[in-house]
Design a protein around this motif. Structure first.
Motif, PDB file in Angstrom:
ATOM      1  N   SER A 182       0.181  -3.571  -9.178  1.00 29.77           N
ATOM      2  CA  SER A 182       0.439  -3.409  -7.746  1.00 29.77           C
ATOM      3  C   SER A 182       1.938  -3.250  -7.486  1.00 29.77           C
ATOM      4  CB  SER A 182      -0.087  -4.655  -7.015  1.00 29.77           C
ATOM      5  OG  SER A 182       0.132  -4.533  -5.639  1.00 29.77           O
ATOM      6  N   THR A 183       2.287  -2.572  -6.381  1.00 24.67           N
ATOM      7  CA  THR A 183       3.706  -2.436  -6.010  1.00 24.67           C
ATOM      8  C   THR A 183       4.323  -3.826  -5.802  1.00 24.67           C
ATOM      9  OG1 THR A 183       5.241  -1.524  -4.390  1.00 24.67           O
ATOM     10  CG2 THR A 183       3.096  -2.189  -3.543  1.00 24.67           C
ATOM     11  N   LYS A 184       5.612  -3.952  -6.095  1.00 27.04           N
ATOM     12  CA  LYS A 184       6.276  -5.252  -5.914  1.00 27.04           C
ATOM     13  C   LYS A 184       6.770  -5.403  -4.473  1.00 27.04           C
ATOM     14  CE  LYS A 184       5.671  -6.361 -10.229  1.00 27.04           C
ATOM     15  NZ  LYS A 184       4.293  -5.817 -10.222  1.00 27.04           N
ATOM     16  N   GLU A 185       7.079  -4.257  -3.846  1.00 28.49           N
ATOM     17  CA  GLU A 185       7.614  -4.270  -2.475  1.00 28.49           C
ATOM     18  C   GLU A 185       6.798  -3.339  -1.582  1.00 28.49           C
ATOM     19  OE1 GLU A 185      10.099  -6.099  -1.348  1.00 28.49           O
ATOM     20  OE2 GLU A 185      10.545  -6.934  -3.334  1.00 28.49           O
ATOM     21  N   PRO A 186       6.658  -3.645  -0.285  1.00 25.61           N
ATOM     22  CA  PRO A 186       5.971  -2.709   0.614  1.00 25.61           C
ATOM     23  C   PRO A 186       6.771  -1.401   0.738  1.00 25.61           C
ATOM     24  CG  PRO A 186       6.307  -4.857   1.658  1.00 25.61           C
ATOM     25  CD  PRO A 186       7.105  -4.867   0.401  1.00 25.61           C
ATOM     26  N   TYR A 187       6.087  -0.299   0.958  1.00 28.13           N
ATOM     27  CA  TYR A 187       6.762   0.975   1.221  1.00 28.13           C
ATOM     28  C   TYR A 187       5.890   1.836   2.131  1.00 28.13           C
ATOM     29  CZ  TYR A 187       3.726   2.946  -2.488  1.00 28.13           C
ATOM     30  OH  TYR A 187       2.658   3.326  -3.242  1.00 28.13           O
ATOM     31  N   THR A 188       6.522   2.834   2.760  1.00 24.71           N
ATOM     32  CA  THR A 188       5.792   3.715   3.671  1.00 24.71           C
ATOM     33  C   THR A 188       5.467   5.014   2.962  1.00 24.71           C
ATOM     34  OG1 THR A 188       7.107   2.752   5.425  1.00 24.71           O
ATOM     35  CG2 THR A 188       5.864   4.720   5.990  1.00 24.71           C
ATOM     36  N   PHE A 189       4.255   5.520   3.168  1.00 26.69           N
ATOM     37  CA  PHE A 189       3.821   6.768   2.525  1.00 26.69           C
ATOM     38  C   PHE A 189       3.436   7.761   3.612  1.00 26.69           C
ATOM     39  CE2 PHE A 189       0.985   9.728   0.501  1.00 26.69           C
ATOM     40  CZ  PHE A 189       1.458   9.857  -0.799  1.00 26.69           C
ATOM     41  N   THR A 190       4.034   8.965   3.574  1.00 25.47           N
ATOM     42  CA  THR A 190       3.794   9.938   4.658  1.00 25.47           C
ATOM     43  C   THR A 190       3.485  11.347   4.145  1.00 25.47           C
ATOM     44  OG1 THR A 190       6.168  10.292   4.757  1.00 25.47           O
ATOM     45  CG2 THR A 190       5.257   8.754   6.375  1.00 25.47           C
ATOM     46  N   PHE A 223      -2.428   6.645  13.649  1.00 26.12           N
ATOM     47  CA  PHE A 223      -2.784   5.278  13.245  1.00 26.12           C
ATOM     48  C   PHE A 223      -1.765   4.692  12.275  1.00 26.12           C
ATOM     49  CE2 PHE A 223      -6.703   7.893  13.458  1.00 26.12           C
ATOM     50  CZ  PHE A 223      -7.228   7.376  14.628  1.00 26.12           C
ATOM     51  N   ASP A 224      -1.543   3.403  12.416  1.00 22.70           N
ATOM     52  CA  ASP A 224      -0.786   2.673  11.397  1.00 22.70           C
ATOM     53  C   ASP A 224      -1.788   1.968  10.514  1.00 22.70           C
ATOM     54  OD1 ASP A 224       2.100   2.939  11.747  1.00 22.70           O
ATOM     55  OD2 ASP A 224       1.654   2.262  13.799  1.00 22.70           O
ATOM     56  N   VAL A 225      -1.732   2.275   9.222  1.00 26.00           N
ATOM     57  CA  VAL A 225      -2.685   1.690   8.280  1.00 26.00           C
ATOM     58  C   VAL A 225      -1.922   0.905   7.227  1.00 26.00           C
ATOM     59  CG1 VAL A 225      -4.295   2.272   6.408  1.00 26.00           C
ATOM     60  CG2 VAL A 225      -4.489   3.424   8.621  1.00 26.00           C
ATOM     61  N   VAL A 226      -2.402  -0.292   6.923  1.00 29.82           N
ATOM     62  CA  VAL A 226      -1.848  -1.043   5.802  1.00 29.82           C
ATOM     63  C   VAL A 226      -2.789  -0.853   4.621  1.00 29.82           C
ATOM     64  CG1 VAL A 226      -1.353  -3.337   4.866  1.00 29.82           C
ATOM     65  CG2 VAL A 226      -0.621  -2.754   7.188  1.00 29.82           C
ATOM     66  N   ALA A 227      -2.225  -0.396   3.490  1.00 30.58           N
ATOM     67  CA  ALA A 227      -3.041  -0.160   2.294  1.00 30.58           C
ATOM     68  C   ALA A 227      -2.711  -1.202   1.235  1.00 30.58           C
ATOM     69  CB  ALA A 227      -2.789   1.240   1.749  1.00 30.58           C
ATOM     70  N   TYR A 228      -3.723  -1.957   0.815  1.00 29.38           N
ATOM     71  CA  TYR A 228      -3.531  -2.904  -0.285  1.00 29.38           C
ATOM     72  C   TYR A 228      -3.495  -2.128  -1.589  1.00 29.38           C
ATOM     73  CZ  TYR A 228      -3.797  -7.463   1.919  1.00 29.38           C
ATOM     74  OH  TYR A 228      -3.510  -8.586   2.631  1.00 29.38           O
ATOM     75  N   ASP A 229      -2.416  -2.274  -2.330  1.00 32.34           N
ATOM     76  CA  ASP A 229      -2.277  -1.582  -3.614  1.00 32.34           C
ATOM     77  C   ASP A 229      -2.785  -2.486  -4.737  1.00 32.34           C
ATOM     78  OD1 ASP A 229      -1.580  -0.139  -5.825  1.00 32.34           O
ATOM     79  OD2 ASP A 229       0.588  -0.405  -5.596  1.00 32.34           O
ATOM     80  N   TYR A 230      -4.001  -2.199  -5.187  1.00 31.25           N
ATOM     81  CA  TYR A 230      -4.526  -2.922  -6.363  1.00 31.25           C
ATOM     82  C   TYR A 230      -4.335  -2.082  -7.630  1.00 31.25           C
ATOM     83  CZ  TYR A 230      -6.977  -5.697  -2.808  1.00 31.25           C
ATOM     84  OH  TYR A 230      -7.281  -6.485  -1.736  1.00 31.25           O
ATOM     85  N   GLY A 231      -3.717  -0.897  -7.456  1.00 28.15           N
ATOM     86  CA  GLY A 231      -3.548   0.045  -8.570  1.00 28.15           C
ATOM     87  C   GLY A 231      -3.955   1.421  -8.072  1.00 28.15           C
ATOM     88  N   LEU A 232      -3.402   1.805  -6.935  1.00 25.99           N
ATOM     89  CA  LEU A 232      -3.975   2.942  -6.200  1.00 25.99           C
ATOM     90  C   LEU A 232      -3.639   4.316  -6.755  1.00 25.99           C
ATOM     91  CD1 LEU A 232      -1.520   4.196  -4.335  1.00 25.99           C
ATOM     92  CD2 LEU A 232      -2.107   2.291  -2.859  1.00 25.99           C
ATOM     93  N   ALA A 259      -0.644  -6.520  -3.744  1.00 27.81           N
ATOM     94  CA  ALA A 259      -1.970  -7.152  -3.736  1.00 27.81           C
ATOM     95  C   ALA A 259      -1.924  -8.584  -3.221  1.00 27.81           C
ATOM     96  CB  ALA A 259      -2.552  -7.119  -5.154  1.00 27.81           C
ATOM     97  N   SER A 260      -0.781  -9.253  -3.373  1.00 29.41           N
ATOM     98  CA  SER A 260      -0.689 -10.669  -2.998  1.00 29.41           C
ATOM     99  C   SER A 260      -0.331 -10.876  -1.532  1.00 29.41           C
ATOM    100  CB  SER A 260       0.375 -11.336  -3.877  1.00 29.41           C
ATOM    101  OG  SER A 260       1.604 -10.662  -3.694  1.00 29.41           O
ATOM    102  N   THR A 261      -0.187  -9.801  -0.748  1.00 34.34           N
ATOM    103  CA  THR A 261       0.188  -9.937   0.670  1.00 34.34           C
ATOM    104  C   THR A 261      -0.901 -10.714   1.425  1.00 34.34           C
ATOM    105  OG1 THR A 261       1.218  -7.775   0.449  1.00 34.34           O
ATOM    106  CG2 THR A 261       0.968  -8.613   2.686  1.00 34.34           C
ATOM    107  N   THR A 262      -0.496 -11.668   2.272  1.00 33.53           N
ATOM    108  CA  THR A 262      -1.491 -12.489   2.971  1.00 33.53           C
ATOM    109  C   THR A 262      -2.043 -11.752   4.189  1.00 33.53           C
ATOM    110  OG1 THR A 262       0.128 -13.500   4.439  1.00 33.53           O
ATOM    111  CG2 THR A 262      -0.253 -14.623   2.333  1.00 33.53           C
ATOM    112  N   ALA A 263      -3.181 -12.214   4.689  1.00 35.98           N
ATOM    113  CA  ALA A 263      -3.795 -11.622   5.886  1.00 35.98           C
ATOM    114  C   ALA A 263      -2.841 -11.741   7.072  1.00 35.98           C
ATOM    115  CB  ALA A 263      -5.120 -12.315   6.182  1.00 35.98           C
ATOM    116  N   GLU A 264      -2.141 -12.877   7.178  1.00 34.43           N
ATOM    117  CA  GLU A 264      -1.216 -13.083   8.299  1.00 34.43           C
ATOM    118  C   GLU A 264      -0.092 -12.048   8.259  1.00 34.43           C
ATOM    119  OE1 GLU A 264      -2.184 -15.659   6.167  1.00 34.43           O
ATOM    120  OE2 GLU A 264      -3.764 -16.101   7.631  1.00 34.43           O
TER     121      GLU A 264
END
Ligand SMILES: NC(=O)CC[C@H](N)C(=O)O
Length: 371
Positions: free
Chosen positions: A161-169, A188-197, A217-222
């Motif tokens: 999984s990515t170590k840091e969040p990033y934006t994909f466009t 739409f703004d979508v958050v994508a969980y990277d489990y190995g995408l 992958a470890s990002t919390t729901a909050e």
């Protein structure tokens, strides 16, 4: 070319010649029945820890190029083929498959009787194996394959999984050189969980008008809800879904609060979040010709797939609606939780490689977010 062997944990030996990187590699030996798209397959991070056998006999004919990568490098740890094309014949090719795998340190073996190997895996199940061009005895290699960890219980998603969040466009590209697809207005703004995408999944979300923020992958729901997304996407990924640390609880905390769309590992994690169960299949589904029936419409889609685990049908009773089944073996291929505006598929609507029958699922997610 140098001699090489593939030795399975059960002691079966296949002889051939080394290509790609020379040396040794250990992984779960699986097979893929796709006729094309070997580069998309090799670079799909869901193949971490696996040695891919291509059932189709001619490989390497179209070489390799950067545009066809689903991630920055091959993730499969080895490749088994019948006949390796020495030359690549394609206007997009920048190097041969042999050179590509050499450059990335991935071991291959060619000249293998892949029909015998595929039948063996179908009868005896996917298992650990080792490719070696280092002259060790088959018995010693089989012993090493046996002592390698199996897929069950392995959390491989957290590692890729990515170590840091990033934006994909970036929207999807027309590989035949046509005008770039007109980018849809961002809706739409979508958050994508990277489990190995796989990159193409994100491109199809962008085509639907999504601004995608990819998170570890470890990002919390909050943390995800704090971004106030219109929807959450759960990606594919390697390893055992039940072993991905905390993922089921996190997704459970998102359900009902935001629309959710899951693919493959994402689908399995959604099922686990509902209190369902997953199990290891005998040899899995990998290829571009898996027939899936949509039980809500009666329509059949021909789908691309790559998975070794599946969701247990009985464990979903009263928790979710099974919307899709595999027509070869009746296994669960899709589920939906209408009250929570969540749905998922075990197969790959982005295909890459494979038929485009299921691409409409990205629009279904957009419609859900628009409501
Ligand atoms: N492509 C995927 O997401 C694969 C999911 C999981 N690792 C499996 O093998 O079933």
């Amino acid at each position: 070319m140098k001699k090489a062997v593939l030795v399975l944990a059960d002691g079966t030996v296949f002889e051939g010649r080394a290509f790609g990187a020379h040396g040794e590699t250990v992984g779960e030996v699986v097979f893929n029945t796709s006729m094309m798209g070997y580069q998309e397959i090799l670079t799909d991070p869901s193949y971490v820890g696996q040695v891919v056998t291509m059932a189709y006999p001619e490989m390497g004919n179209v070489g390799a190029n950067p545009e066809d990568e689903e991630a920055g490098k091959p993730h499969a740890v080895g490749m088994v083929v019948r006949t390796l094309s020495e030359k690549s014949s394609n206007w997009r090719a920048q190097e041969t498959l042999d050179a590509y795998l050499k450059r990335h340190g991935v071991a291959g073996i060619e000249g293998v009787d892949t029909r015998r190997l595929v039948r063996h895996l179908r009868v005896h199940g996917a298992q650990q194996g080792i490719i070696s061009s280092e002259n060790h005895t088959p018995a010693a290699l089989a012993e090493r394959a046996r002592s390698a960890p199996g897929m069950e219980g392995l959390d491989l998603a957290t590692g890729v999984s990515t170590k840091e969040p990033y934006t994909f466009t970036t929207p999807s590209q027309d590989v035949f050189g046509g005008a770039p697809r007109a980018a849809r207005e961002t809706r739409f703004d979508v958050v994508a969980y990277d489990y190995g995408l796989k990159r193409s999944m994100l491109q199809f979300l962008v085509d639907e008008g999504c601004r995608v923020t990819v998170v570890p992958a470890s990002t919390t729901a909050e943390q995800v809800l704090a971004r106030k997304p219109h929807g959450v996407f759960l990606a594919n990924g390697p390893g055992d879904p039940a072993a991905v640390k905390g993922a089921d609880r996190t997704v459970a905390n998102l359900l009902g609060k935001v629309p959710v769309f899951g693919i493959c590992l994402g689908h399995q994690i959604l099922a686990l979040a509902l209190g369902g169960r997953t199990y290891k299949m005998k040899f899995g589904h990998r290829g571009a010709n898996q027939p899936v029936k949509d039980l809500t419409t009666g329509k059949v889609e021909i789908t691309a797939q790559n998975h070794g685990f599946a969701v247990d049908d009985a464990s979903l009773k009263g928790k979710a609606v099974v919307t899709h089944i595999n027509l070869n073996d009746g296994t669960v291929e899709g589920l939906s939780i209408p009250d929570a505006r969540a749905f998922s598929v075990q197969y790959h609507p982005e295909s890459s490689p494979g038929p485009h029958d299921a691409r409409y699922l990205f629009s279904r997610f957009a419609k859900l977010m628009a409501q």
